[in-house]
Design a protein around this motif. Structure first.
Motif, short mmCIF file in Angstrom:
data_model
loop_
_atom_site.label_atom_id
_atom_site.label_comp_id
_atom_site.label_asym_id
_atom_site.label_seq_id
_atom_site.Cartn_x
_atom_site.Cartn_y
_atom_site.Cartn_z
N LEU A 264 0.84 -1.21 0.00
CA LEU A 264 0.00 0.00 0.00
C LEU A 264 0.87 1.25 0.00
CD1 LEU A 264 -2.92 -0.83 2.47
CD2 LEU A 264 -3.11 -0.27 0.04
N ARG A 268 0.59 4.09 -2.85
CA ARG A 268 0.12 5.43 -2.52
C ARG A 268 1.10 6.54 -2.91
NH1 ARG A 268 -2.82 4.43 3.42
NH2 ARG A 268 -4.65 3.33 2.54
N LYS A 269 2.32 6.17 -3.24
CA LYS A 269 3.28 7.18 -3.69
C LYS A 269 2.95 7.70 -5.09
CE LYS A 269 7.22 5.48 -0.99
NZ LYS A 269 8.57 4.86 -1.08
N HIS A 295 -7.00 11.16 -3.95
CA HIS A 295 -7.27 10.08 -2.99
C HIS A 295 -7.49 10.62 -1.57
CE1 HIS A 295 -7.07 6.37 -5.25
NE2 HIS A 295 -6.01 6.82 -5.91
N TYR A 303 -5.16 10.08 1.64
CA TYR A 303 -3.71 10.30 1.52
C TYR A 303 -3.46 11.15 0.27
CZ TYR A 303 -3.83 6.53 -2.03
OH TYR A 303 -4.09 5.75 -3.14
N PRO A 304 -2.28 11.83 0.16
CA PRO A 304 -1.08 11.69 1.01
C PRO A 304 -1.01 12.71 2.14
CG PRO A 304 -0.55 12.99 -0.93
CD PRO A 304 -2.00 12.60 -1.07
#
Length: 438
Positions: A264, A268-269, A295, A303-304
């Motif tokens: 994950l 997510r990066k 997101h 995130y982020p």
């Protein structure tokens, strides 16, 4: 009879040549005296022995100034000058008269509107000065008329030039407008092609970005955003997964609920990477910010940056809804692929938590408007006509993007489509807008 000839003062216009004088008198010696007086000044001098003869000369000659005696047989000076005024109003009129003719002089002033009257016997200097002044006035009037005519001509010329210039500017503006529109269309097409190249890495991702972009644009318009803002949202939809270029292939097709914490973290990066990839392009900076924040969640659990509510860019809040809606159906956000109605229901239940309530409402309105409507026609390449607009992206048999949706078909493009279909021996289906009259 006449006073001694003395040299009068010379005003600026006194030596001007080119003027024509007409002297009218029934006495030859008077005409000779006037001729001797005026010729040294450079004037052209005409003479007439009667008013009738004077009118004949005026009818065929361009005369600038008339000097007429008052007492003449058949037609006196007052009647002659009155007729001269009626037919030649621009000619300067001067009357020679004696002191006993005051009544006739008044009539000449009233009827003939003479410039001056000179009493007999005259003073040569006074006569020359009077004539000079009359001719100066005549010269000024003539120059005024010339300048007015020149001004009118120049104004007409300027109007014609302005009309031609306006037409050229309008044509140039239209050409620039068309060029600008083509550049915008080519830019969007380039973004679509690049988005398609990203999707080629994973089978389930094929068409994902285009579907998200199309639905996001419809939501943006439903919310009242302008065309430019809606286009930015669409571009963000096309490029929202650009950061996944660096994500391993197996993670692209793995459902999020089945990923480990480390996986994950890697996935997510992609939002930060996507923003960084576009920050160097000035016209995509707003798009880059949407990509970074798409997101984030309404309740701050995304995130982020864990942004919440109105702090999340509007475009990112719009993008989050169709992205998850499509992701739930292709199986990247859930353990199984959900049906469209199941995915929409899950979005509805997350209203006010994960998603902006206003955007969820707009999303559901858009879905309701799409139900039961095709809005398009399906044609074979040989049925295409110039002016038709693609309602969907045109893909080759192996999924390569040939033309992007909203492309306006031209004759040369239609020929290429037909040739491509013939060479690949494929039964190509082309989707075009159904609301367009051809």
């Amino acid at each position: 009879m006449n006073a001694p000839l003395t040299a009068p003062p010379q005003p600026a216009e006194a030596s001007a040549t080119g003027f024509t004088l007409l002297c009218v008198d029934d006495e030859a010696n008077i005409l000779s005296a006037l001729r001797r007086l005026f010729r040294p000044q450079g004037y052209r001098v005409l003479t007439a022995g009667s008013g009738a003869e004077g009118l004949e000369i005026l009818a065929r000659e361009a005369v600038d100034l008339v000097i007429s005696d008052m007492r003449m047989p058949e037609m006196d000076g007052a009647r002659f000058l009155a007729q001269a005024r009626a037919h030649h109003p621009d000619t300067v009129r001067i009357l020679l008269t004696g002191y006993a003719d005051m009544e006739s002089t008044v009539a000449a002033i009233n009827d003939g509107q003479i410039t001056r009257y000179i009493t007999k016997p005259w003073n040569d200097a006074e006569v020359l000065l009077t004539v000079r002044e009359g001719l100066e006035r005549r010269h000024l009037e003539r120059e005024k008329a010339r300048l007015e005519a020149l001004t009118r001509h120049q104004n007409d010329t300027l109007k014609a030039l302005n009309a031609g210039l306006e037409a050229k500017v309008e044509a140039r503006t239209e050409a620039l407008r068309n060029t600008h529109e083509k550049l915008k269309q080519n830019f969007v097409t380039s973004v679509r092609v690049f988005s398609h190249l990203i999707e080629l890495r994973g089978g389930v991702l094929a068409g994902h970005s285009r579907r998200v972009a199309d639905l996001a644009r419809k939501i943006a318009l439903r919310l009242g955003l302008g065309p430019a803002e809606a286009q930015d949202v669409m571009l963000a939809g096309l490029l929202h997964d650009i950061g996944k270029i660096g994500v391993p292939d197996h993670l692209l097709i793995k459902p999020v609920p089945q990923m480990s914490g480390e996986e994950l973290g890697v996935l997510r990066k992609h939002v930060v990477t996507g923003q960084a990839a576009l920050m160097g392009l000035d016209n995509l900076r707003q798009v880059a910010e949407m990509i970074r924040a798409h997101h984030e969640q309404w309740d701050g659990q995304g995130y982020p940056d864990r942004r919440a509510g109105q702090d999340i860019p509007l475009g990112a809040r719009i993008l989050a809804v169709p992205n998850d809606y499509d992701g739930l159906q292709i199986g990247t956000l859930s353990a199984r692929r959900l049906r469209p109605e199941e995915a929409a229901d899950l979005i509805r239940r997350s209203r006010g938590k994960r998603y902006d309530p206003q955007i969820v409402d707009a999303f559901l309105d858009v879905l309701a408007g799409l139900e039961g409507t095709t809005g398009e026609r399906v044609l074979a390449p040989d049925q295409l006509e110039p002016g038709m607009i693609l309602s969907r992206d045109l893909l080759s048999a192996d999924g390569v993007l040939l033309l992007a949706a909203d492309f306006v078909l031209e004759p040369s493009v239609i020929d290429h489509i037909r040739s491509f279909a013939a060479e690949d021996r494929m039964a190509m289906r082309v989707f075009v807008r159904a609301d367009k009259e051809y």
